[in-house]
Design a protein around this motif. Structure first.
Motif, PDB file in Angstrom:
ATOM      1  N   ILE A  21       0.832  -1.383  -0.127  1.00 13.61           N
ATOM      2  CA  ILE A  21       0.013  -0.011   0.034  1.00 13.61           C
ATOM      3  C   ILE A  21       0.822   1.247   0.305  1.00 13.61           C
ATOM      4  CG2 ILE A  21      -1.757   1.390   1.368  1.00 13.61           C
ATOM      5  CD1 ILE A  21      -2.718  -1.425   2.214  1.00 13.61           C
ATOM      6  N   MET A  22       1.898   1.416   0.911  1.00 11.32           N
ATOM      7  CA  MET A  22       2.861   2.378   0.873  1.00 11.32           C
ATOM      8  C   MET A  22       3.605   2.569  -0.307  1.00 11.32           C
ATOM      9  SD  MET A  22       3.680   2.307   4.828  1.00 11.32           S
ATOM     10  CE  MET A  22       3.992   4.271   5.113  1.00 11.32           C
ATOM     11  N   ILE A  23       4.170   1.302  -0.940  1.00 13.82           N
ATOM     12  CA  ILE A  23       4.710   1.510  -1.921  1.00 13.82           C
ATOM     13  C   ILE A  23       3.805   2.164  -3.259  1.00 13.82           C
ATOM     14  CG2 ILE A  23       5.831   0.327  -4.101  1.00 13.82           C
ATOM     15  CD1 ILE A  23       6.814  -1.472  -1.563  1.00 13.82           C
ATOM     16  N   VAL A  30      12.616   7.606  -5.409  1.00 15.18           N
ATOM     17  CA  VAL A  30      12.645   7.547  -3.918  1.00 15.18           C
ATOM     18  C   VAL A  30      14.016   7.341  -3.647  1.00 15.18           C
ATOM     19  CG1 VAL A  30      10.322   6.267  -3.438  1.00 15.18           C
ATOM     20  CG2 VAL A  30      12.445   4.986  -4.021  1.00 15.18           C
ATOM     21  N   VAL A  31      14.309   7.737  -2.215  1.00 16.77           N
ATOM     22  CA  VAL A  31      15.804   7.603  -1.756  1.00 16.77           C
ATOM     23  C   VAL A  31      16.105   6.455  -1.321  1.00 16.77           C
ATOM     24  CG1 VAL A  31      17.198   8.595   0.096  1.00 16.77           C
ATOM     25  CG2 VAL A  31      15.485   9.841  -0.572  1.00 16.77           C
ATOM     26  N   ILE A  50      10.117  -2.616  -3.302  1.00 16.54           N
ATOM     27  CA  ILE A  50       9.614  -3.884  -3.090  1.00 16.54           C
ATOM     28  C   ILE A  50      10.922  -4.815  -2.518  1.00 16.54           C
ATOM     29  CG2 ILE A  50      10.533  -5.050  -5.312  1.00 16.54           C
ATOM     30  CD1 ILE A  50       6.990  -5.168  -3.872  1.00 16.54           C
ATOM     31  N   VAL A  51      11.960  -4.382  -2.468  1.00 15.24           N
ATOM     32  CA  VAL A  51      13.057  -4.988  -1.846  1.00 15.24           C
ATOM     33  C   VAL A  51      12.771  -5.283  -0.132  1.00 15.24           C
ATOM     34  CG1 VAL A  51      15.615  -5.099  -0.983  1.00 15.24           C
ATOM     35  CG2 VAL A  51      14.700  -4.600  -3.261  1.00 15.24           C
ATOM     36  N   ILE A 108       6.938   8.668   1.785  1.00 12.11           N
ATOM     37  CA  ILE A 108       5.839   9.021   1.320  1.00 12.11           C
ATOM     38  C   ILE A 108       5.418  10.300   2.197  1.00 12.11           C
ATOM     39  CG2 ILE A 108       5.098   7.003   0.041  1.00 12.11           C
ATOM     40  CD1 ILE A 108       3.149   6.800   2.297  1.00 12.11           C
ATOM     41  N   GLN A 109       6.010  10.691   3.217  1.00  6.36           N
ATOM     42  CA  GLN A 109       5.618  11.643   3.994  1.00  6.36           C
ATOM     43  C   GLN A 109       5.317  12.975   3.396  1.00  6.36           C
ATOM     44  OE1 GLN A 109       8.062  12.521   7.158  1.00  6.36           O
ATOM     45  NE2 GLN A 109       6.604  13.692   8.279  1.00  6.36           N
TER      46      GLN A 109
END
Length: 120
Positions: A21-23, A30-31, A50-51, A108-109
């Motif tokens: 969900i967060m991905i 992304v960092v 996903i890792v 995602i903040q």
């Protein structure tokens, strides 16, 4: 052993669901690494995230395998209570999952804050 396996796989299932969900909410870039000063110094596509759930699955299956080996060695395969080692494995998995959740949340903040501010 069944109780331990059920607990571990439940923890992993919930974390994988949360990670997916967060991905899906993460930005396209992304960092992927921070330097010693805490500054981002490497970026990549969001599918790299996903890792993180894969590491959780690998760690959980390793813990289940080691617990089964220890129980077999001690002749405790059918004992329904958790051993000390299994409790430690659960604590490690929970700690690891909290760390992953914090990492994903930091990714995602800004997106979530921007979305909430945009709604107000």
């Amino acid at each position: 052993m069944r109780v331990f396996t059920w607990i571990v796989r439940s923890i992993v299932g919930v974390m994988v669901l949360i990670c997916l969900i967060m991905i899906s909410l993460a930005p396209q870039q992304v960092v992927t690494h921070f330097n010693g000063a805490g500054l981002a110094d490497a970026f990549g596509p969001r599918w790299w995230l996903i890792v993180l759930p894969l590491l959780t699955v690998i760690l959980a299956e390793f813990c289940i395998r080691k617990a089964r080996q220890k129980r077999r060695k001690q002749g405790m395969l059918q004992v329904p209570t958790l051993t000390g080692f299994e409790g430690q494995c659960i604590a490690v998995l929970v700690s690891f999952n909290v760390m992953l959740w914090v990492m994903l949340q930091s990714e995602i903040q800004s997106l979530l804050v921007g979305g909430i501010v945009g709604l107000l």
